[in-house]
Design an enzyme around this catalytic site. Structure first.
Site, PDB file in Angstrom:
ATOM      1  N   SER A 122       0.830  -1.208   0.000  1.00  0.00           N
ATOM      2  CA  SER A 122       0.000   0.000   0.000  1.00  0.00           C
ATOM      3  C   SER A 122       0.860   1.251   0.000  1.00  0.00           C
ATOM      4  O   SER A 122       0.352   2.340  -0.238  1.00  0.00           O
ATOM      5  CB  SER A 122      -0.960  -0.005   1.185  1.00  0.00           C
ATOM      6  OG  SER A 122      -0.291  -0.322   2.358  1.00  0.00           O
ATOM      7  N   HIS A 143      -3.391  -3.781  -5.517  1.00  0.00           N
ATOM      8  CA  HIS A 143      -3.593  -3.321  -4.136  1.00  0.00           C
ATOM      9  C   HIS A 143      -5.044  -3.513  -3.692  1.00  0.00           C
ATOM     10  O   HIS A 143      -5.933  -2.763  -4.082  1.00  0.00           O
ATOM     11  CB  HIS A 143      -3.184  -1.839  -4.025  1.00  0.00           C
ATOM     12  CG  HIS A 143      -3.344  -1.284  -2.644  1.00  0.00           C
ATOM     13  ND1 HIS A 143      -3.812  -0.015  -2.388  1.00  0.00           N
ATOM     14  CD2 HIS A 143      -3.104  -1.838  -1.429  1.00  0.00           C
ATOM     15  CE1 HIS A 143      -3.846   0.185  -1.081  1.00  0.00           C
ATOM     16  NE2 HIS A 143      -3.425  -0.902  -0.479  1.00  0.00           N
ATOM     17  N   GLU A 155      -6.770  -1.610  -6.687  1.00  0.00           N
ATOM     18  CA  GLU A 155      -5.993  -0.665  -7.480  1.00  0.00           C
ATOM     19  C   GLU A 155      -4.955  -1.445  -8.280  1.00  0.00           C
ATOM     20  O   GLU A 155      -4.186  -2.232  -7.709  1.00  0.00           O
ATOM     21  CB  GLU A 155      -5.283   0.337  -6.571  1.00  0.00           C
ATOM     22  CG  GLU A 155      -6.237   1.276  -5.875  1.00  0.00           C
ATOM     23  CD  GLU A 155      -5.546   2.242  -4.926  1.00  0.00           C
ATOM     24  OE1 GLU A 155      -6.009   3.383  -4.807  1.00  0.00           O
ATOM     25  OE2 GLU A 155      -4.548   1.862  -4.280  1.00  0.00           O
ATOM     26  N   ASN A 193      -5.300   6.050  -1.015  1.00  0.00           N
ATOM     27  CA  ASN A 193      -4.578   6.644   0.111  1.00  0.00           C
ATOM     28  C   ASN A 193      -4.142   8.079  -0.176  1.00  0.00           C
ATOM     29  O   ASN A 193      -3.824   8.833   0.736  1.00  0.00           O
ATOM     30  CB  ASN A 193      -3.361   5.789   0.492  1.00  0.00           C
ATOM     31  CG  ASN A 193      -3.785   4.588   1.319  1.00  0.00           C
ATOM     32  OD1 ASN A 193      -4.855   4.582   1.917  1.00  0.00           O
ATOM     33  ND2 ASN A 193      -2.961   3.555   1.329  1.00  0.00           N
TER      34      ASN A 193
END
Ligand code: NAI
Length: 509
Positions: A122, A143, A155, A193
């Site tokens: 991540s 991800h 992702e 994120n």
């Protein structure tokens, strides 16, 4: 090209993520080789997957026979050499670049020439992981989010040298898993994120500034913005041992981008071990997992309404009209003049500015003035937020609170703040998403999908901005910049160009 249908999928690391990926791969019909250096972790993983699938079966969501078949597809292995048949290997081991690089090098020695190798990292760069490989073209990021079977988005991160074939293969596999694939470039935080920065950092910033307490910010984010959770509830859930280092890391990786500036509030709490739910207390206390609500810190309460008319500023015409219509529907006397009489309560509707700047720029009596946030409308039941200037009389605050609660809608009183709470958080979220689009990290469609599914926001940030109006978001940011002179509030060019030209925020040029 590597076959999508009959692939054998290797998973390295049988922890929280590896287990989840193994589960969805097996249920989707793939043969799975689940590898972990720790034998106990392998056993635990199969037990956990079995318990989850049996529970799904007992709820009628999976046939008992399908549980047996899916479990039969998972074979645990203890060495990398046993992954030689795999078409795809998903790495989900410790988050350390040196360890991951060494694993990828070992994998390259054993897997087939056409195998695809991916990392579930991540926070590490996919390009950096691939740099240790002979064939970086077949390496990418894959991800997933925790818990993998429930978080239906993945992702797909394109490293500098990832091939189109590798990315297309992963998109097809994600589809088979029942997950929405969102593609992005290898940039810090990928999409989710990165886009998720604004809620926490702006929430912390508001509290650090003394605008209000954590509980009130959370209430506003939930009950005015319509989010499932406020930033402090979210920080307590994730734990500051995870969240604070991520805040620091993304800030540093973007070379001290002011929009992502972390907060000393979380640094001090982390140092003190006050991490959140996992340590028993965080921004909230917890009793057997149940949140203990702190008493409200607002010293100001409702006051009886005197027979006093209300004058509402027309500086923002639509916003002013909204307030006048609401108060009139409650039977409140509204003054029509271009300036208030000596008797009137004064209500302003700033976008990005604070109540003090409104009093000064509109030459209004600050002692009788209150601002109300109209950005998200004033519908009944949607929490309303009002703020006085430092000079506003306490009695005036109480009266205005009473007025705006006349239909039973909850009202929060905060201290003077550029953009209240919701305006500054919403504008920061939209601006950050626009910047991700501008940098071509991902397409607008994938940004919105990633945020909706990965962060659980009610709408994707670009769609949210579109609903409110790009021009209004731009006005809020300009107001914030004027109040704080902090570059964190500078509007990005994606937003300002589209707002100026009247184009949708999802428009790609
Ligand atoms: P975890 O600590 O639960 O599991 C890691 C597993 O990898 C352990 O069972 C360990 O024995 C095994 N392992 C460590 N080194 C190994 C090696 N060299 N070879 C084989 N097995 C090895 O970790 P978790 O939470 O499952 O995370 C795994 C990866 O996924 C990390 O890169 C993490 O950043 C990423 N990630 C984690 C998320 C989360 O919420 N936990 C969310 C998204 C990504």
């Amino acid at each position: 090209m590597t076959p999508v249908e009959n692939s054998t999928i290797g998973i390295v690391g049988a922890g929280a993520m590896g287990q989840g990926i193994a589960q969805i791969a097996a249920v989707a019909g793939y043969a799975v080789r689940l590898m972990d250096i720790d034998a106990a972790a392998r056993t635990r993983a199969v037990e956990n997957i079995s318990a989850i699938l049996n529970k799904l079966s007992s709820k009628g969501k999976l046939e008992a026979a399908d549980v047996t078949t899916a479990l039969g597809r998972i074979q645990t292995v203890g060495a990398v050499s046993e992954l030689s048949e795999c078409n795809l290997v998903v790495e989900a081991i410790v988050e350390r670049l040196d360890v991951k690089r060494s694993l990828f090098a070992q994998l390259e020695d054993v897997v087939r020439e056409d195998a695809v190798l991916v990392s579930n990292t991540s926070s590490l760069s996919i390009t950096a992981i691939a740099a240790g490989c002979r064939r970086p073209d077949r390496v990418a990021g894959f991800h997933f989010f925790n818990p993998v079977p429930l978080m239906k988005v993945v992702e797909i991160v394109r490293g500098l040298q990832s091939s189109n074939q590798t990315i297309e293969y992963l998109v097809a596999i994600a589809g088979r898993f029942g997950h929405k694939a969102v593609e992005c470039r290898d940039m810090p935080g990928f999409i989710v994120n990165h886009a998720g920065r604004a809620l926490n950092t702006e929430g912390l910033r508001i509290v650090q500034e003394g605008v209000t307490d954590e509980k009130t910010v959370d209430e506003i984010v939930r009950e005015q913005m319509g989010f499932r959770m406020g930033p402090f509830e979210l920080l307590d859930l994730t734990g500051l041992d995870v969240s604070h280092p991520v805040m620091e890391s993304i800030y540093r990786q973007f070379y001290d981008e002011p929009r992502f500036r972390p907060s000393p509030i979380t640094a001090i709490r982390l140092a003190g071990g006050v991490l959140g739910r996992k340590s028993g207390s965080g921004f909230y206390g917890y009793d057997n997992g149940a949140k203990i609500l702190p008493p409200s810190q607002s010293p100001l309460e409702s006051a009886p309404v005197a027979n006093q008319p209300v004058w509402v500023s027309s500086r923002h015409a639509d916003e002013g009209r909204l307030v006048r219509d609401l108060l009139q529907s409650f039977g409140v006397e509204i003054e029509d003049g271009t300036t208030p009489t000596e008797r009137a309560l004064i209500v302003v509707t700033p976008l990005g500015e604070d109540a003090t700047s409104c009093a000064v720029s509109e030459k209004l009596d600050a002692t009788r003035l209150i601002a109300i946030d109209t950005l998200l409308g004033l519908d009944r039941g949607v929490r309303r937020v009002i703020m006085p200037t430092p000079a506003t009389q306490e009695e005036v605050v109480g009266r205005v609170k009473t007025l705006f609660s006349m239909d039973g809608t909850p009202v929060s009183i905060i201290r003077d703040s550029g953009g209240f709470v919701a305006q500054r958080i919403v504008a920061s979220i939209v601006n950050t998403a626009c910047e991700i689009a501008q940098q071509r990290i991902a397409s607008p469609e994938h940004i919105d999908e990633a945020v909706r599914l990965g962060l659980g926001y009610p709408l994707g940030p670009l769609a949210f901005g579109g609903r409110i109006g790009a021009q209004r978001i731009l006005t809020v940011l300009k107001g914030l910049l004027a109040v704080y002179a902090d570059p964190r509030y500078r509007p990005g060019v994606w937003l300002s160009r589209r707002a100026s030209l009247g184009l949708p925020l999802t428009m790609i040029d």
